[in-house]
Each structure stands twice: as structure tokens, then as C-alpha cells.
Design a protein around this motif. Structure first.
Motif, PDB file in Angstrom:
ATOM      1  N   ALA A 157      33.327  42.806  37.283  1.00  0.00           N
ATOM      2  CA  ALA A 157      34.573  42.639  38.026  1.00  0.00           C
ATOM      3  C   ALA A 157      34.977  43.927  38.734  1.00  0.00           C
ATOM      4  O   ALA A 157      35.452  43.893  39.880  1.00  0.00           O
ATOM      5  CB  ALA A 157      35.683  42.179  37.079  1.00  0.00           C
ATOM      6  N   PHE A 158      34.776  45.063  38.082  1.00  0.00           N
ATOM      7  CA  PHE A 158      35.109  46.328  38.735  1.00  0.00           C
ATOM      8  C   PHE A 158      34.146  46.586  39.895  1.00  0.00           C
ATOM      9  O   PHE A 158      34.545  47.112  40.944  1.00  0.00           O
ATOM     10  CB  PHE A 158      35.059  47.483  37.736  1.00  0.00           C
ATOM     11  CG  PHE A 158      35.732  48.728  38.229  1.00  0.00           C
ATOM     12  CD1 PHE A 158      37.117  48.845  38.208  1.00  0.00           C
ATOM     13  CD2 PHE A 158      34.999  49.777  38.755  1.00  0.00           C
ATOM     14  CE1 PHE A 158      37.748  49.992  38.691  1.00  0.00           C
ATOM     15  CE2 PHE A 158      35.616  50.920  39.230  1.00  0.00           C
ATOM     16  CZ  PHE A 158      36.993  51.021  39.200  1.00  0.00           C
ATOM     17  N   SER A 159      32.880  46.216  39.708  1.00  0.00           N
ATOM     18  CA  SER A 159      31.920  46.319  40.797  1.00  0.00           C
ATOM     19  C   SER A 159      32.349  45.452  41.972  1.00  0.00           C
ATOM     20  O   SER A 159      32.268  45.867  43.135  1.00  0.00           O
ATOM     21  CB  SER A 159      30.529  45.890  40.306  1.00  0.00           C
ATOM     22  OG  SER A 159      29.578  45.942  41.344  1.00  0.00           O
ATOM     23  N   LEU A 160      32.833  44.244  41.686  1.00  0.00           N
ATOM     24  CA  LEU A 160      33.320  43.352  42.742  1.00  0.00           C
ATOM     25  C   LEU A 160      34.535  43.956  43.442  1.00  0.00           C
ATOM     26  O   LEU A 160      34.663  43.876  44.670  1.00  0.00           O
ATOM     27  CB  LEU A 160      33.672  41.994  42.141  1.00  0.00           C
ATOM     28  CG  LEU A 160      34.177  40.929  43.114  1.00  0.00           C
ATOM     29  CD1 LEU A 160      33.135  40.623  44.179  1.00  0.00           C
ATOM     30  CD2 LEU A 160      34.554  39.656  42.356  1.00  0.00           C
ATOM     31  N   PHE A 161      35.415  44.577  42.677  1.00  0.00           N
ATOM     32  CA  PHE A 161      36.584  45.238  43.262  1.00  0.00           C
ATOM     33  C   PHE A 161      36.158  46.330  44.244  1.00  0.00           C
ATOM     34  O   PHE A 161      36.722  46.451  45.345  1.00  0.00           O
ATOM     35  CB  PHE A 161      37.453  45.832  42.148  1.00  0.00           C
ATOM     36  CG  PHE A 161      38.522  46.772  42.635  1.00  0.00           C
ATOM     37  CD1 PHE A 161      39.659  46.284  43.266  1.00  0.00           C
ATOM     38  CD2 PHE A 161      38.377  48.146  42.485  1.00  0.00           C
ATOM     39  CE1 PHE A 161      40.647  47.155  43.729  1.00  0.00           C
ATOM     40  CE2 PHE A 161      39.354  49.015  42.947  1.00  0.00           C
ATOM     41  CZ  PHE A 161      40.489  48.519  43.569  1.00  0.00           C
ATOM     42  N   LEU A 162      35.149  47.133  43.872  1.00  0.00           N
ATOM     43  CA  LEU A 162      34.668  48.184  44.769  1.00  0.00           C
ATOM     44  C   LEU A 162      34.069  47.599  46.040  1.00  0.00           C
ATOM     45  O   LEU A 162      34.284  48.118  47.149  1.00  0.00           O
ATOM     46  CB  LEU A 162      33.624  49.044  44.051  1.00  0.00           C
ATOM     47  CG  LEU A 162      34.120  49.915  42.888  1.00  0.00           C
ATOM     48  CD1 LEU A 162      32.957  50.706  42.289  1.00  0.00           C
ATOM     49  CD2 LEU A 162      35.227  50.855  43.331  1.00  0.00           C
ATOM     50  N   ILE A 163      33.317  46.499  45.912  1.00  0.00           N
ATOM     51  CA  ILE A 163      32.690  45.868  47.075  1.00  0.00           C
ATOM     52  C   ILE A 163      33.750  45.301  48.013  1.00  0.00           C
ATOM     53  O   ILE A 163      33.664  45.453  49.240  1.00  0.00           O
ATOM     54  CB  ILE A 163      31.716  44.762  46.620  1.00  0.00           C
ATOM     55  CG1 ILE A 163      30.479  45.372  45.945  1.00  0.00           C
ATOM     56  CG2 ILE A 163      31.288  43.891  47.796  1.00  0.00           C
ATOM     57  CD1 ILE A 163      29.608  46.195  46.871  1.00  0.00           C
ATOM     58  N   LEU A 164      34.765  44.646  47.450  1.00  0.00           N
ATOM     59  CA  LEU A 164      35.824  44.089  48.281  1.00  0.00           C
ATOM     60  C   LEU A 164      36.623  45.205  48.968  1.00  0.00           C
ATOM     61  O   LEU A 164      36.996  45.081  50.141  1.00  0.00           O
ATOM     62  CB  LEU A 164      36.750  43.226  47.429  1.00  0.00           C
ATOM     63  CG  LEU A 164      36.150  41.900  46.936  1.00  0.00           C
ATOM     64  CD1 LEU A 164      37.097  41.232  45.956  1.00  0.00           C
ATOM     65  CD2 LEU A 164      35.845  40.976  48.107  1.00  0.00           C
ATOM     66  N   THR A 165      36.862  46.291  48.246  1.00  0.00           N
ATOM     67  CA  THR A 165      37.555  47.436  48.833  1.00  0.00           C
ATOM     68  C   THR A 165      36.736  48.029  49.979  1.00  0.00           C
ATOM     69  O   THR A 165      37.275  48.355  51.054  1.00  0.00           O
ATOM     70  CB  THR A 165      37.808  48.515  47.763  1.00  0.00           C
ATOM     71  OG1 THR A 165      38.592  47.964  46.706  1.00  0.00           O
ATOM     72  CG2 THR A 165      38.534  49.717  48.365  1.00  0.00           C
ATOM     73  N   GLU A 166      35.441  48.165  49.760  1.00  0.00           N
ATOM     74  CA  GLU A 166      34.558  48.689  50.807  1.00  0.00           C
ATOM     75  C   GLU A 166      34.569  47.784  52.032  1.00  0.00           C
ATOM     76  O   GLU A 166      34.625  48.262  53.175  1.00  0.00           O
ATOM     77  CB  GLU A 166      33.131  48.825  50.266  1.00  0.00           C
ATOM     78  CG  GLU A 166      32.148  49.345  51.289  1.00  0.00           C
ATOM     79  CD  GLU A 166      30.700  49.205  50.848  1.00  0.00           C
ATOM     80  OE1 GLU A 166      29.813  49.594  51.637  1.00  0.00           O
ATOM     81  OE2 GLU A 166      30.452  48.690  49.742  1.00  0.00           O
TER      82      GLU A 166
END
Length: 448
Positions: free
Chosen positions: A210-219
Motif C-alpha cells: 500500500a505504501f508502494s502504491l501511495f508512492l506510485i500515485l504521488t509520482e
């Protein structure tokens, strides 16, 4: 001759590239130290559910065990999961080898920004599947989607090439390499920490995912809001026109030679990378944590080199230094009997990690016309990823068939061949010659 890019625009784009690549690569590296536990979880989950031996994971493990049992030297059961992780890593690299030229060509036709945002959509789907992966099939699907859609690095290289003249190219490519080194130093440790936080019982790795997904969405949002289009030509201009426009001179290094060099180097280097956990366990009884510390040391040294020395040197000199260092690393691993020798070899591998791929990308960018940069860099990445997909399989087979000393001796001999290819075959494009003090004209540190 590349179209001059205003200094303010170049500074903006470099900043966007640096931040977005860090977000992307940190997210990408989260999963690397988790592979053993991830795969053990899916294996144990199937066993607890009394799943039949005909499941996808059961069939893959059966095939790997047959492969493992074919060796004269027994392979400890400890490595069953390591081999499975290696097989998935090879699959990911193979899929990237297939997709990279296509992504690059589309970026030449429709623009870097458009191609990058579509790539981010695929990355988002990939990580979302990982968040939801309570079974092996879903996890495997996430890796397949990720392998086919991951175009961030090659598109970042194409964008960096679009905004850099020949004197700035090496420093800009080193910035991309520095992002790799920084991410591989800190990303795995953060991923390992997040994996200790269980929020979803059916998927104990959902917090890290989920944190990885958060970083991808932020990017993705950051790129959408901040990245301008950098493709020098209008969409109506064909790649053929750009290819004809070229650089206004005959290429110094053919794309074929650069691609073969990329393949041969990563074929050998990925073998040594993947076999390190075997070596540290066999010789010194290292735990996964101590092996992780060794890999962290390699990443730290590589990031320091990328930020300091590599960006100041011509890409050709960078490649030459890297392949020579890798050859020394192979020789040290043949003779390694102490941890001091192991870390000396690791230092050589850190130098290699910081230099060769960055330098080859820089050389490829010099030889690409404005309308074909995405395709040329994508094809180079494709050759490299093909080597990375085959290297661990071939080298680890050699490791278990013939033993460590023989495997590293053969690998070192192969790297000597790469040295000959680099030292005798690759040339410095005349227009990119360094200044009289031996440094590149471009100064990236003043622009970030």
C-alpha cells in the motif's frame, strides 16, 4: 545538433526527473528483500489450504526442484525460495526486454510525457494487484503487468537526452544512475521495515504494498502536474525524419556494437549479483540480514561515486573503468577466503554498478537522432534486460555444476572479453571530447 533548451526549463525538468525517479525506484525496490518471505507465505498458504499439487505455484516449484536435483552437487533446500525468486526476476527482465523498444518507439511518436503517464498507469495497476494479492496467481499477475509496463527509467533517459547537449549528457545520465544507487540503498530497508507491520491478515505484505502504491500515485500526480513535453519534434514529424536528421555526422559507435556490449556486460554482471547470496552463505554462513548489509554497502558506495566522480567523467571513460573493475571483482571472488576479500570484491562491484550502464546509456544517446531517441534507448535497455534475464540462470547453473572457483573464473574470462570489446571497439565521439582538464563541460550540480 540538439536544440538548445533554456536553462530554467532544463533545471525544472531535471528536478522533476530526479524526484519522480526516486519515488519510482524506492517503490520498485520495496519488494526486493521481501521475495523470500512473500514466496514462503504463498507456499505455506497453499499447504494450509490443502491445495492440490496441480496449482500454478506447485507446478513451478516442482519444475525448479527437478532442475535443482539435476546437479551433481546438492543444493540446500534453503535455496528453493531463492531460486523461485530468481526465476520471477528473470521473467520480469524478459518482459521488460520485450516491452522496452515498443515503449520507446511510442514515446518518439506520441511524446515522452504521454508515454510516461501510460507507463505509470500500468505501474499503478501492477502495485494495486500486489496489494490485493492473497494468492500466488494474483501476485504473479502483478509482476507480469509490471514487467510489461515499467518504462520509467528508459523514458527518463530519453527525456534527459532531449534536454541536454553533448557536453551535458554524461552528467545528466549520472543523475539518473544516482537515483538508482540511492533507491537501492534505502528502498529495500524501508520495504523490509514496512513488511513487519501487518494490517491485512490475508496479505501480511499489504502495508508495504500500500505504501508502494501511495508512492506510485504521488509520482503519477507529480508528473502530470509538473513535467512538460520534451520531445524536440512535433507529433506530425515522423521518426524517419528524425532518424534522417540524426546528429549531422556518421555515428562513431554503432547501435549494434553498443547493444551487444550492453547484453554481454549485464549477462555476466547479473550472474555475479544473483550468486552473491549463495557465496556468502557457503563461505561465511551469512544470514539474510548480513547479506543485505553487504548489498547495502554496494549501493552506498555506488551512490557516492554517482554523485561525485561519475558525473564528471566522459561516458566512455566511465564504461572502461567499470568493466575493468568488474574483472578485478571476479578475480577476487575466485580467491575469496576472508570477509576482507569479500568486501574488496564488493567495492569493485559497487564501482561497476555505478558506471557501466550509465556510461553505455550516455554513449547510446550521443548516437541517436532527435526522432529516434526513445526507440534507440529502449532497444539498448531491451538488450540489457535480456542479458539480465539469462545471466542468473546460466551463471547459477555453472556455479552448482562446476563450483564457485570455476564459475567465477569463467565469468572473469568473459568479462575480459567485454573489456576487449570496450577498450578496442568503443570510441569517443569527437563532438563530446572533454575539456583540457579532463572534465565534461556540463555541470549538473549547479542545476539541481
Amino acid at each position: 545538433m540538439a536544440v538548445a533548451v533554456p536553462a530554467a526549463t532544463r533545471k525544472q525538468v531535471l528536478r522533476v526527473l530526479f524526484i519522480s525517479l526516486l519515488l519510482d525506484l524506492i517503490s520498485f525496490t520495496f519488494i526486493l528483500p521481501l521475495f523470500p518471505k512473500l514466496l514462503e507465505f504463498y507456499r505455506d498458504h497453499e499447504a494450509a489450504q490443502l491445495s492440490s499439487s496441480n496449482t500454478l505455484l506447485a507446478r513451478i516449484l516442482s519444475g525448479l526442484n527437478s532442475y535443482k536435483n539435476s546437479f551433481a552437487r546438492p543444493i540446500n533446500d534453503r535455496y528453493d525460495i531463492v531460486l523461485l525468486g530468481g526465476a520471477l526476476g528473470s521473467l520480469f527482465s524478459l518482459l521488460q526486454a520485450i516491452a522496452s523498444p515498443v515503449i520507446g518507439k511510442l514515446s518518439d511518436k506520441y511524446g515522452r510525457r504521454t508515454a510516461l503517464l501510460w507507463s505509470m498507469a500500468g505501474n499503478t495497476l501492477s502495485v494495486a494487484l500486489w496489494v490485493a494479492a492473497t494468492d500466488f496467481r494474483t501476485f504473479l499477475a502483478s509482476r507480469v503487468v509490471g514487467g510489461l509496463s515499467e518504462g520509467n527509467v528508459q523514458l527518463a533517459l530519453a527525456i534527459a537526452t532531449d534536454i541536454s547537449d553533448e557536453s551535458q549528457r554524461g552528467a545528466t545520465m549520472a543523475m539518473v544512475g544516482a537515483c538508482f544507487s540511492i533507491a537501492f540503498t534505502f528502498g529495500p530497508a524501508l520495504g523490509a521495515y514496512l513488511s513487519t507491520i501487518t494490517t491485512v491478515a490475508a496479505n501480511p505484505f499489504a502495508t508495504a504494498a500500500a505504501f508502494s502504491l501511495f508512492l506510485i500515485l504521488t509520482e503519477t500526480l507529480y508528473l502530470y502536474l509538473s513535467l512538460p513535453e520534451t520531445l524536440p519534434q512535433s507529433k506530425s514529424t515522423t521518426a524517419t525524419t528524425g532518424r534522417a536528421k540524426g546528429l549531422g555526422r556518421k555515428p562513431t559507435n554503432s547501435h549494434a556494437l553498443l547493444n551487444v556490449t550492453h547484453f554481454a556486460f549485464l549477462f555476466l554482471f547479473s550472474g555475479i549479483e544473483f550468486s552473491l547470496p549463495f557465496l556468502t552463505y557457503d563461505l561465511f554462513g551469512f544470514s539474510a540480514r548480513r547479506t543485505g548489509s553487504l548489498l547495502g554497502f554496494i549501493g552506498l558506495v555506488a551512490s557516492l561515486l554517482q554523485g561525485g566522480l561519475v558525473r564528471r567523467l566522459h561516458p566512455l571513460r566511465v564504461v572502461q573503468a567499470g568493466v575493468l573493475s568488474c574483472t578485478v571483482g571476479f578475480a577476487l571472488l575466485v580467491q575469496a577466503r576472508t570477509q576482507g576479500m569479500l568486501y574488496a570484491a564488493a567495492t569493485c562491484l559497487a564501482i561497476t554498478s555505478a558506471t557501466v550502464v550509465t556510461g553505455l546509456n550516455g554513449l547510446s544517446s550521443f548516437e541517436a537522432g532527435e526522432g529516434e531517441r526513445g526507440e534507440v534507448l529502449g532497444r539498448g535497455r531491451s538488450f540489457g534486460q535480456l542479458g539480465r534475464s539469462l545471466g542468473p540462470l546460466v551463471f547459477c547453473s555453472l556455479y552448482w555444476w562446476a563450483g564457485r572457483e570455476t564459475a567465477y573464473a569463467i565469468g572473469g574470462t568473459g568479462m575480459l572479453g567485454v573489456c576487449a570489446l570496450v577498450l578496442a571497439g568503443l570510441k569517443m565521439p569527437p563532438a563530446t571530447a572533454p575539456t583540457s582538464n579532463g572534465k565534461l563541460n556540463g555541470k549538473m550540480r549547479d542545476e539541481l
